[in-house]
Design an enzyme around this catalytic site. Sequence first.
Site, mmCIF file in Angstrom:
data_model
loop_
_atom_site.group_PDB
_atom_site.id
_atom_site.type_symbol
_atom_site.label_atom_id
_atom_site.label_comp_id
_atom_site.label_asym_id
_atom_site.label_seq_id
_atom_site.Cartn_x
_atom_site.Cartn_y
_atom_site.Cartn_z
ATOM 1 N N CYS A 164 8.372 0.361 10.899
ATOM 2 C CA CYS A 164 8.393 1.824 11.016
ATOM 3 C C CYS A 164 7.799 2.554 9.818
ATOM 4 O O CYS A 164 7.651 3.782 9.863
ATOM 5 C CB CYS A 164 9.824 2.307 11.231
ATOM 6 S SG CYS A 164 10.749 1.329 12.431
ATOM 7 N N HIS A 301 12.866 10.947 9.507
ATOM 8 C CA HIS A 301 12.567 9.761 10.319
ATOM 9 C C HIS A 301 13.259 9.937 11.673
ATOM 10 O O HIS A 301 12.657 9.733 12.711
ATOM 11 C CB HIS A 301 13.050 8.509 9.592
ATOM 12 C CG HIS A 301 12.620 7.234 10.226
ATOM 13 N ND1 HIS A 301 11.296 6.943 10.474
ATOM 14 C CD2 HIS A 301 13.328 6.158 10.664
ATOM 15 C CE1 HIS A 301 11.203 5.738 11.027
ATOM 16 N NE2 HIS A 301 12.418 5.245 11.160
ATOM 17 N N LYS A 330 10.405 12.684 16.455
ATOM 18 C CA LYS A 330 10.639 11.602 17.419
ATOM 19 C C LYS A 330 11.378 12.102 18.660
ATOM 20 O O LYS A 330 11.400 11.412 19.684
ATOM 21 C CB LYS A 330 11.399 10.455 16.761
ATOM 22 C CG LYS A 330 10.570 9.688 15.743
ATOM 23 C CD LYS A 330 11.340 8.529 15.151
ATOM 24 C CE LYS A 330 10.494 7.775 14.136
ATOM 25 N NZ LYS A 330 10.199 8.570 12.927
ATOM 26 N N HIS A 335 9.885 6.920 19.237
ATOM 27 C CA HIS A 335 9.616 6.201 17.993
ATOM 28 C C HIS A 335 8.313 5.425 18.154
ATOM 29 O O HIS A 335 8.273 4.379 18.802
ATOM 30 C CB HIS A 335 10.772 5.246 17.686
ATOM 31 C CG HIS A 335 10.752 4.703 16.299
ATOM 32 N ND1 HIS A 335 9.619 4.716 15.504
ATOM 33 C CD2 HIS A 335 11.723 4.120 15.544
ATOM 34 C CE1 HIS A 335 9.904 4.180 14.336
ATOM 35 N NE2 HIS A 335 11.164 3.809 14.337
ATOM 36 N N PHE A 393 11.684 5.184 7.358
ATOM 37 C CA PHE A 393 12.489 4.043 6.924
ATOM 38 C C PHE A 393 12.350 2.919 7.941
ATOM 39 O O PHE A 393 12.294 3.166 9.150
ATOM 40 C CB PHE A 393 13.951 4.464 6.778
ATOM 41 C CG PHE A 393 14.122 5.723 5.969
ATOM 42 C CD1 PHE A 393 14.024 5.704 4.599
ATOM 43 C CD2 PHE A 393 14.358 6.935 6.600
ATOM 44 C CE1 PHE A 393 14.157 6.866 3.845
ATOM 45 C CE2 PHE A 393 14.491 8.113 5.867
ATOM 46 C CZ PHE A 393 14.388 8.080 4.482
ATOM 47 N N PHE A 395 12.944 -1.470 9.251
ATOM 48 C CA PHE A 395 13.681 -2.728 9.186
ATOM 49 C C PHE A 395 13.332 -3.454 7.889
ATOM 50 O O PHE A 395 12.198 -3.407 7.409
ATOM 51 C CB PHE A 395 13.295 -3.626 10.360
ATOM 52 C CG PHE A 395 14.067 -3.355 11.627
ATOM 53 C CD1 PHE A 395 15.031 -2.376 11.699
ATOM 54 C CD2 PHE A 395 13.819 -4.114 12.765
ATOM 55 C CE1 PHE A 395 15.736 -2.130 12.854
ATOM 56 C CE2 PHE A 395 14.511 -3.890 13.941
ATOM 57 C CZ PHE A 395 15.475 -2.903 13.988
#
Length: 409
Positions: A164, A301, A330, A335, A393, A395
Amino acid sequence: MRRVVITGAGNISPLGHDWQTVLPRLRECRNAVCRFDDWAVYKGLNTRLGVPAAPFELPEHYNRKTTRSMGRVALMATRASELALIDAGLLGDPVLKSGRVGISYGSSAGTPASMSDFGRMVLEKNTQTINATTYIKMMSHTAPVNLGVFFGITGRIITTSSACTSGSQGIGYGYEAIKAGHQTIMLAGGAEELDVTDAAVFDTLFATSTRNDAPDSTPRPFDVKRDGLVVGEGASTLILEDLDHARARGARIYAEVIGYGTNSDGRHVTQPNAETMAMAMQLALNDAGLPPEAIGYVNAHGTATEFGDIAETTATHKVFGERMPISSLKSYTGHTLGACGSLEAWISIEMMRSGWFAPTVNLDDVDSRCGALDYITGNGRELETDLVMSNNFAFGGINTSLIFRRWSA
């Protein structure tokens, strides 16, 4: 240190591909979420929701020879980059092949269909399922590599395959390459294609929205009734350029990149850490030489996942306090994964230039566990500011923060 400005933008998004198309969609306060009934064949998959890119056309020079190494993600990245170069007045310019132009670009992964071809090879014990370009389409750096070949770019390639934050790191590292004098121009951004495997990744984590019968009501970032994210697709390329070079050629300038911060949580792969998120924002402010009160808007985000929303807004409150206007794009596009960092940065810049900021769609009742902030709702907000921040942000606990300044000659 050199100053870095944005002189071109090219986009393929669920809302349209230019600001004249995207702005009316934002003002309608209506998302682009669709239901995919064909996903019902996947046993155990709960969500049926996704956000495809709006249809786009390819010129004749996108033929079998020039696109044979491209899956959809690389194809979208290439077309978005071509549009950005046209916008910047640089398409066909000799500088592209001079070594002074580089690429900083990424996606979460390559084309899933090509990965499946390798999977079939293993299961069927037969290499007939793959060919000479299968891996090129599948590899995580397929987008930037194809950009380099398509446009003949001979400068450095920075591959930002960081889920992301692929797009935001693309901008950040491109900015740093020019700032340090290593390159004069950078094609920066990210891309992602919509595939059921993307939905499955989050579905296994119980992080996808299952409002399958009401696509227009989800995702719902920060809302107490949110039930998860919706995956989307797109591509976004910004042309970053050394200010002196841009001025010398009389380029139009959209904004200046003045701050970038990135770090990692160092704690958990999928559970966000508000403390290090806040540190990333502070790093961007330090890089820009600005106090928190100078920022007029934060683009969140804002994925509409429980722990993500709470951690991010808590971090934003820690840095800025209650007064900060904030919203999540979003809620319109879903996303877009590798594309979101650059796509949302572009829209944030255009909102700053227009003096109107889009609300978070479907945000009716802010979760009390979220940080106390000035959440933009309703019909949006007329707001004059010269400085905006865009946060993403990913994973693995990768955190990014970018700061853009309105350009005034």
